[in-house]
Design an enzyme around this catalytic site. Structure first.
Site, PDB file in Angstrom:
ATOM      1  CG  ASP A 172      20.377  -6.754 -45.996  1.00 39.75           C
ATOM      2  OD1 ASP A 172      21.702  -5.700 -45.907  1.00 39.75           O
ATOM      3  OD2 ASP A 172      20.226  -6.457 -44.421  1.00 39.75           O
ATOM      4  CB  SER A 184      17.995   4.664 -41.535  1.00 42.52           C
ATOM      5  OG  SER A 184      19.118   5.773 -41.594  1.00 42.52           O
ATOM      6  NE  ARG A 240      18.699   5.439 -44.641  1.00 44.23           N
ATOM      7  CZ  ARG A 240      17.856   5.074 -45.426  1.00 44.23           C
ATOM      8  NH1 ARG A 240      17.430   6.336 -46.416  1.00 44.23           N
ATOM      9  NH2 ARG A 240      17.335   4.511 -45.003  1.00 44.23           N
TER      10      ARG A 240
HETATM   11  C1  MIC Z   1      16.058   1.107 -43.043  1.00 48.65           C
HETATM   12  O1  MIC Z   1      15.514   0.327 -42.261  1.00 48.65           O
HETATM   13  O2  MIC Z   1      16.034   2.266 -43.256  1.00 48.65           O
HETATM   14  C2  MIC Z   1      17.548   0.807 -43.355  1.00 48.65           C
HETATM   15  C3  MIC Z   1      17.753   0.730 -45.193  1.00 48.65           C
HETATM   16  O3  MIC Z   1      17.666  -0.649 -43.052  1.00 48.65           O
HETATM   17  C4  MIC Z   1      18.647   1.497 -42.379  1.00 48.65           C
HETATM   18  C5  MIC Z   1      19.973   1.495 -43.120  1.00 48.65           C
HETATM   19  C6  MIC Z   1      20.334   1.798 -44.424  1.00 48.65           C
HETATM   20  O4  MIC Z   1      20.062   3.408 -44.700  1.00 48.65           O
HETATM   21  O5  MIC Z   1      21.193   1.720 -45.012  1.00 48.65           O
HETATM   22  C7  MIC Z   1      18.808   1.496 -41.255  1.00 48.65           C
HETATM   23  O6  MIC Z   1      17.826   1.341 -40.504  1.00 48.65           O
HETATM   24  O7  MIC Z   1      19.775   2.329 -40.653  1.00 48.65           O
END
Ligand code: MIC
Ligand code: SF4
Length: 817
Positions: free
Chosen positions: A160, A703, A705
């Site tokens: 996604d 996030s 990440r």
């Molecule tokens: C976000 O909303 O910042 C994301 C992208 O969905 C992140 C995950 C990511 O950085 O891949 C999250 O919310 O964890």
């Protein structure tokens, strides 16, 4: 078996991922055919079971009920969970909240586990893992190093995040499939190999797919995305984690979580008019700020909780991530039963009812650590922003506040959708406003985009006409994906640097988040309010009181939005976008080209050398907000999420250097030359010098990440020293073998200068609850000074630091067996 396809003409690529799965994996025909029938069965069921609760008779506590329609043999374990809860209740001798029941119901060892909210670490057994494509790559690369034949816990991967919004739905999807082919191939084959369900690009946003297909009351889910809590709207405990946490659970290890505190949010009354579920969380964010929920689960209660649709509750839980909450949850109720019915899972709803009294409800007399009350009767629509989701302004004050702050008043773009707000109800309410405006001959003043949360939502609004309402209005319907919410937006209407305003129904609005332009003032609001702004084109507009002019110049007030929680004709499942793992998985090959710039196998990090660290330079002392978007930017960088070396070139490029107030411009401590943060870090690493980062409050908020932790480790970082951390980021740092440390004396943050050198002392005696010492050697030659640093390591986590990472630790334990 070689699952990577080659030599297929370009125009068939869309079919491969999006349309006919049969082309993708011919050998899956037999698996996919029943799936198709299941999906159509779901449609039929949804038609039969509208609001009336047809009871499925004969279910008892001992019944075997599958967790979902897509997998076989994964049964709901309420009985075991209830047993665990009873054990814990007896030990603690007190009533439990709903969230506590779900949490303690999933304890690995309920008899012996220490349980003190906010203090002990819990070892839990989640029922399921969900990963999105941008985080799954690293998680799977790490899982592969564990050398296991398949995941030990049911897992799904969702494509996604990597789809850029440019021209609109189908064209953007086709382009994404072309550009990301290598990554999608990797994920598809790895999923097939390790027994993971794979949701192809075009299927929709992870949280929406989880809600529609996998979530159910009482389940414990972890997801490698911070908005995983969306499923709290279906009474599930759904928690965002970093990839390395997910890898533990994939490998069959228990998952560790500091026992959260429980914040009770009491909702009374009923919303009316323009107010919608989003306004509850916008209001709450204003009360708690972005860190008010840290270390806590938000549990909703009160008579107001029974007044929403299930997807409305999901909206509220989703954006709970913005207040730093571990997760948010609504107790099991009838709207959840309705949603389960509408998504073909009536049996689960009925089974949940069997356990409602003992397990799936809060005990009378249970206590919360803090209670916040919101009166729905008087709640106004809110608009939060710019640049932070907790700057909440009620619509009645917006005119005044916007003018006083000199925010750009013209609304350039209104964007609805995202994982937070893309339900059928959201779409129907937004469409009702547009229809009203259209009946007066009024069209959008601003650009307007719609991102459906899932293929099912897209197909249903296409069938029921809302999609046409949006496009007739001048809106563009984007692919079922994250798109502009994660900066995957090829925005053309303004130039970089132009000051402008956009309003979205998303949840995040950090600087540069949506379009990479730091001058964009991004506000978040409900889809209804976004639509009203798009019609009026002005941030001062209050649809509750301000009139618009119709095509003949006559004034009119927009009618209150109206919508439907669940589609009357049932959901249309749309295209089949799911790939189930094949029976024969052993021969599936997972391909990573050594020359790839998108994917790179991981090399284990070096263990700690067993010594205190001395005379380390400060790579950067950051000021102000340092979110994961500042630490590891998304947007164009998303393409390197599977390649640690390449993505490390974005490390901290958004953070502001305390020394000069600039982003991505720091002084090399030894040469005095200014350069980008990643270059400077790499220069230190290449000359054998470890370094530290100094940061402020709620460092790493935003996030999940883990790249924000992997990158500093890869670039030779040793410790990240801050006033405080966001939960997921702190765990991510520990997992990768970096030291997350906190100033106990916050004034030390101000005293320390970017050019100073530091020692970290006491590491050889690193122990839970015991501070270490930061010795600062000022650059001006004045005497060194010491300040204590705290940490939240428990004894097992200390091993991660010693081994160099949690993964190294896991490998060592495995080798010793
Ligand atoms: C976000 O909303 O910042 C994301 C992208 O969905 C992140 C995950 C990511 O950085 O891949 C999250 O919310 O964890
Ligand atoms: Fe995707 Fe945005 Fe939701 Fe993150 S917040 S999962 S980027 S839609």
């Amino acid at each position: 078996m070689q699952l990577v396809f080659t030599g297929i003409p370009g125009d068939r690529i869309r079919d491969i991922y999006y349309g006919s799965s049969l082309l993708f994996f011919p050998s899956f025909f037999s698996l996919l055919f029943p799936l198709y029938s299941m999906l159509s069965a779901r449609r039929v069921l949804a038609k039969i079971n509208n609001r009336g609760l047809a009871t499925v008779s004969g279910l008892t506590k001992d019944s075997l009920v599958e967790m979902n329609l897509l997998e076989k043999g994964n049964y709901i374990n309420y009985k075991q969970q209830l047993d665990n809860v009873n054990i814990v209740k007896e030990r603690l001798g007190r009533p439990l909240t709903y969230a506590e029941k779900l949490l303690y119901g999933h304890l690995d060892k309920p008899h012996e586990q220490d349980i003190e909210r906010g203090v002990s670490y819990l070892k839990l057994r989640p029922d399921r893992i969900a990963c999105q494509d941008a985080t799954a790559q690293m998680a799977i690369l790490q899982f592969m190093s564990a050398g296991m034949p398949s995941v030990a816990t049911p897992t799904t991967v969702h494509c996604d995040h990597l789809i850029q919004a440019q021209k609109g739905g189908a064209a953007d999807l086709e382009r994404a499939i072309r550009l990301n082919k290598e990554v999608y191939d990797f994920l598809a084959t790895a999923c097939a190999k390790y027994n993971i369900g794979f949701w192809k690009p075009g299927s929709g946003i992870i949280h929406q797919i989880v809600l529609e297909n996998y979530a159910f009351p009482g389940e414990l889910l972890i997801g490698t995305d911070s908005h995983t809590p969306n499923a709290g709207g279906l009474g599930q405990l759904a928690i965002g984690v970093g990839g390395a946490d997910a890898v533990d659970v994939m490998a069959g290890l228990p998952w560790e979580l500091k026992a959260p505190k429980i914040i009770g949010v009491k909702l009374t009354g009923r919303m009316n008019g323009w107010t919608s579920p989003k306004d509850i969380i916008l209001k709450l964010a204003g009360i708690t700020t972005v860190k008010g929920g840290t270390g806590a689960i938000v549990e909703y209660f009160g008579d107001g909780v029974d007044t929403f649709s299930c997807t409305g509750m999901a909206t509220i839980c989703n954006m709970g991530a913005e207040i730093g909450a571990t997760t948010s949850v609504f107790p099991f109720n009838n709207s959840m039963v309705d949603f389960l019915d509408a998504t073909g899972r009536s049996e689960i709803g009925q089974f949940a009812k069997v356990f409602q009294k003992e397990y799936l409800s809060a005990d009378p007399g249970c206590e919360y650590d803090q209670v916040i009350e919101i009166d729905l009767n008087t709640l106004e629509p809110h608009i939060n922003g710019p640049f932070t989701p907790d700057l909440a302004t009620p619509v009645s004050k917006m005119k005044e506040v916007a003018v006083a702050n000199d925010w750009p008043l013209e609304v350039k773009v209104g964007l609805i959708g995202s994982c937070t707000n893309s339900s059928y109800e959201d779409m129907t309410r937004a469409a009702s406003i547009i229809e009203d405006a259209a009946s007066h001959g009024v069209k959008a003043k601003s650009l307007y985009t719609v991102t459906p949360g899932s293929e099912q939502i897209r197909a249903t609004i296409a069938r029921d006409g809302q999609l046409k309402t949006f496009t007739d209005f001048g809106g563009s319907v984007l692919a079922n994906a994250c798109g502009p919410c994660i900066g995957q937006w090829d925005r053309q209407d303004i130039k970089k640097g132009d000051k402008n305003t956009i309003v979205s129904s998303f949840n995040r609005n950090f600087t540069s988040r949506n379009d990479g332009n730091p001058a964009t003032h991004a506000f978040v609001a409900s889809p209804e309010m976004v639509t009203a702004y798009a019609i009026a084109g002005d941030l001062r507009f209050n649809p509750l009181t301000d009139k618009l002019k119709d095509k003949d110049g006559n004034e009119f007030l927009l009618k209150d939005p109206v919508g439907v929680g669940l589609p009357v004709r049932g959901y249309d499942p749309g295209e089949n976008t799911y790939q189930a793992p094949p029976e024969d998985r052993a021969s599936v090959e997972v391909v990573i080209s050594p020359s790839s710039d998108r994917l790179q196998k991981l090399t284990p990090f070096q263990p700690w050398d067993g010594k205190d660290a001395e005379r380390l330079p400060i790579l950067i002392k950051s000021v102000g907000k340092t979110t994961t978007d500042h630490i590891s930017m998304a947007g164009p960088w998303l393409k390197y999420r599977g390649h640690l070396q390449n993505i490390s070139n974005n490390y901290m490029i958004g953070a502001i250097n305390a020394e000069n107030g600039e982003a991505n411009n720091v002084k090399n401590h030894y040469t005095g030359v200014y350069s980008g943060v990643p270059d400077t870090a790499a220069a230190y690493r290449d000359s054998g010098v470890k370094w530290v980062v100094i940061g402020g409050e709620n460092f790493g908020e935003g996030s999940s990440r883990e790249h924000a932790a992997l990158e500093p480790r890869y670039l030779g970082g040793f410790a990240i020293i801050t006033k405080s951390f966001a939960r997921i980021h702190e765990t991510n740092l520990k997992k990768q073998g970096l030291l997350p440390l906190n100033f106990t004396d916050l004034a030390a943050y101000d005293r320390i200068q970017p050019d100073d050198e530091v020692d970290i002392l006491g590491l050889t005696e690193l122990a839970p609850g015991k501070n270490v010492t930061l010795r600062v050697h000022p650059a001006d030659g004045s005497p060194a000074w010491d300040t204590p640093l705290s940490h939240t390591y428990n004894s097992e986590q200390i091993e991660w630091f010693k081994y160099g990472s949690a993964l190294n630790n896991m490998a060592a334990v495995k080798a010793s067996k």
